[in-house]
Write a protein that holds these residues in place. Structure first.
Motif, mmCIF file in Angstrom:
data_model
loop_
_atom_site.group_PDB
_atom_site.id
_atom_site.type_symbol
_atom_site.label_atom_id
_atom_site.label_comp_id
_atom_site.label_asym_id
_atom_site.label_seq_id
_atom_site.Cartn_x
_atom_site.Cartn_y
_atom_site.Cartn_z
ATOM 1 N N HIS A 251 -2.128 -4.000 -10.484
ATOM 2 C CA HIS A 251 -2.772 -3.122 -9.211
ATOM 3 C C HIS A 251 -1.693 -1.973 -8.784
ATOM 4 O O HIS A 251 -2.044 -1.140 -8.279
ATOM 5 N N ALA A 252 -0.275 -2.374 -8.809
ATOM 6 C CA ALA A 252 0.603 -1.391 -8.553
ATOM 7 C C ALA A 252 0.376 -0.077 -9.424
ATOM 8 O O ALA A 252 0.548 1.135 -8.799
ATOM 9 N N ALA A 253 0.277 -0.184 -10.342
ATOM 10 C CA ALA A 253 0.267 0.942 -11.492
ATOM 11 C C ALA A 253 -1.250 1.664 -10.829
ATOM 12 O O ALA A 253 -1.339 2.990 -10.982
ATOM 13 N N GLY A 254 -2.249 0.857 -10.852
ATOM 14 C CA GLY A 254 -3.572 1.636 -10.468
ATOM 15 C C GLY A 254 -3.227 2.495 -9.025
ATOM 16 O O GLY A 254 -3.840 3.606 -8.875
ATOM 17 N N ALA A 255 -2.758 1.853 -7.977
ATOM 18 C CA ALA A 255 -2.476 2.276 -6.751
ATOM 19 C C ALA A 255 -1.616 3.704 -7.017
ATOM 20 O O ALA A 255 -1.809 4.693 -6.461
ATOM 21 N N ALA A 256 -0.758 3.522 -8.114
ATOM 22 C CA ALA A 256 0.261 4.759 -8.237
ATOM 23 C C ALA A 256 -0.437 5.967 -8.825
ATOM 24 O O ALA A 256 -0.263 7.144 -8.509
ATOM 25 N N SER A 257 -1.442 5.668 -9.552
ATOM 26 C CA SER A 257 -2.470 6.588 -10.431
ATOM 27 C C SER A 257 -3.172 7.271 -9.069
ATOM 28 O O SER A 257 -3.611 8.500 -9.641
ATOM 29 N N ALA A 258 -3.239 6.555 -8.120
ATOM 30 C CA ALA A 258 -4.124 7.199 -7.102
ATOM 31 C C ALA A 258 -3.449 7.912 -5.968
ATOM 32 O O ALA A 258 -3.775 8.323 -4.722
ATOM 33 N N GLY A 259 -2.051 7.958 -6.324
ATOM 34 C CA GLY A 259 -1.142 8.477 -5.120
ATOM 35 C C GLY A 259 -0.822 7.467 -3.988
ATOM 36 O O GLY A 259 -0.677 8.010 -3.259
ATOM 37 N N LEU A 260 -0.971 6.357 -4.400
ATOM 38 C CA LEU A 260 -0.785 5.203 -3.204
ATOM 39 C C LEU A 260 0.389 4.241 -3.562
ATOM 40 O O LEU A 260 0.470 4.195 -4.854
ATOM 41 N N ALA A 261 1.052 3.624 -2.602
ATOM 42 C CA ALA A 261 2.262 2.762 -2.893
ATOM 43 C C ALA A 261 1.577 1.432 -2.608
ATOM 44 O O ALA A 261 0.865 1.136 -1.872
ATOM 45 N N LEU A 262 2.148 0.623 -3.661
ATOM 46 C CA LEU A 262 1.828 -0.757 -3.642
ATOM 47 C C LEU A 262 2.868 -1.638 -4.213
ATOM 48 O O LEU A 262 3.331 -1.358 -5.490
ATOM 49 N N ARG A 263 3.467 -2.595 -3.494
ATOM 50 C CA ARG A 263 4.635 -3.529 -4.105
ATOM 51 C C ARG A 263 4.000 -4.180 -5.223
ATOM 52 O O ARG A 263 3.018 -4.263 -5.555
ATOM 53 N N PRO A 264 4.845 -4.360 -6.194
ATOM 54 C CA PRO A 264 4.494 -5.087 -7.525
ATOM 55 C C PRO A 264 3.332 -6.229 -7.152
ATOM 56 O O PRO A 264 3.750 -7.298 -6.518
ATOM 57 N N THR A 265 2.278 -6.173 -8.051
ATOM 58 C CA THR A 265 1.143 -6.769 -7.776
ATOM 59 C C THR A 265 0.501 -6.859 -9.101
ATOM 60 O O THR A 265 -0.152 -5.714 -9.505
ATOM 61 N N GLN A 266 0.515 -7.835 -9.711
ATOM 62 C CA GLN A 266 -0.240 -8.031 -11.172
ATOM 63 C C GLN A 266 -1.073 -9.274 -11.354
ATOM 64 O O GLN A 266 -0.603 -10.497 -10.739
ATOM 65 N N VAL A 267 -2.199 -9.276 -11.989
ATOM 66 C CA VAL A 267 -2.932 -10.323 -12.128
ATOM 67 C C VAL A 267 -3.102 -10.816 -13.811
ATOM 68 O O VAL A 267 -3.297 -9.753 -14.788
ATOM 69 N N LEU A 268 -2.962 -11.909 -13.939
ATOM 70 C CA LEU A 268 -3.013 -12.294 -15.261
ATOM 71 C C LEU A 268 -4.250 -13.137 -15.482
ATOM 72 O O LEU A 268 -4.479 -14.321 -14.697
ATOM 73 N N ILE A 269 -5.275 -12.861 -16.233
ATOM 74 C CA ILE A 269 -6.451 -13.559 -16.716
ATOM 75 C C ILE A 269 -6.391 -14.307 -17.960
ATOM 76 O O ILE A 269 -6.229 -13.648 -18.776
ATOM 77 N N PHE A 270 -6.736 -15.607 -17.928
ATOM 78 C CA PHE A 270 -6.620 -16.530 -19.206
ATOM 79 C C PHE A 270 -7.466 -17.590 -19.018
ATOM 80 O O PHE A 270 -8.087 -17.880 -17.995
ATOM 81 N N GLY A 271 -7.514 -18.172 -20.376
ATOM 82 C CA GLY A 271 -8.540 -19.640 -20.334
ATOM 83 C C GLY A 271 -8.723 -20.078 -21.688
ATOM 84 O O GLY A 271 -7.920 -19.493 -22.532
#
Length: 127
Positions: A34-54
């Motif tokens: 999510h932080a990389a996505g925010a950066a690509s839009a010119g926005l700041a976001l602390r490190p935030t990642q989701v892992l999807i598994f099952g």
């Protein structure tokens, strides 16, 4: 939701979790930064990642009881950094999902197995 603090950065914690899940034969479906996505839009976001598994053996019994739980499956864990720079892991409590979807006693073994899996792997990744 269940949140546990980590002794590592958010990125390192999620890398540890992903490696442990892969080693256990659990399928990793996606890792969303999510932080990389925010950066690509010119926005700041602390490190935030989701892992999807099952694993179909774990989730299918719950979906057989109520297919709507597919909104919350596969499982996901959020690794994030708070305002103080501390990393955490957060995931949805399986018991809460059981209440949300009105899952009965027949799904108890599958729910307990998922809850144990989440607790075990997140604790190992964070410590």
């Amino acid at each position: 939701m269940i949140t546990i603090p980590s002794n590592y950065s958010a990125r390192q914690t999620l890398e540890r979790l992903e490696a442990a899940l892969r080693a256990a034969g659990i399928t990793i479906f996606a890792r969303i930064d999510h932080a990389a996505g925010a950066a690509s839009a010119g926005l700041a976001l602390r490190p935030t990642q989701v892992l999807i598994f099952g694993n179909p053996k774990g989730g299918t019994p719950l979906m057989q009881a109520d297919q709507r739980i597919g909104l919350d499956l596969p499982l996901r864990v959020l690794a994030w950094e708070d305002e103080a720079g501390n990393a955490n892991l957060t995931y949805t409590d399986v018991d809460w999902l059981a209440v949300r979807y009105g899952l009965g006693a027949l799904t108890a073994p599958a729910r307990e197995a998922l809850a144990k899996l989440l607790a075990k792997f997140t604790a190992e990744a964070a410590s």
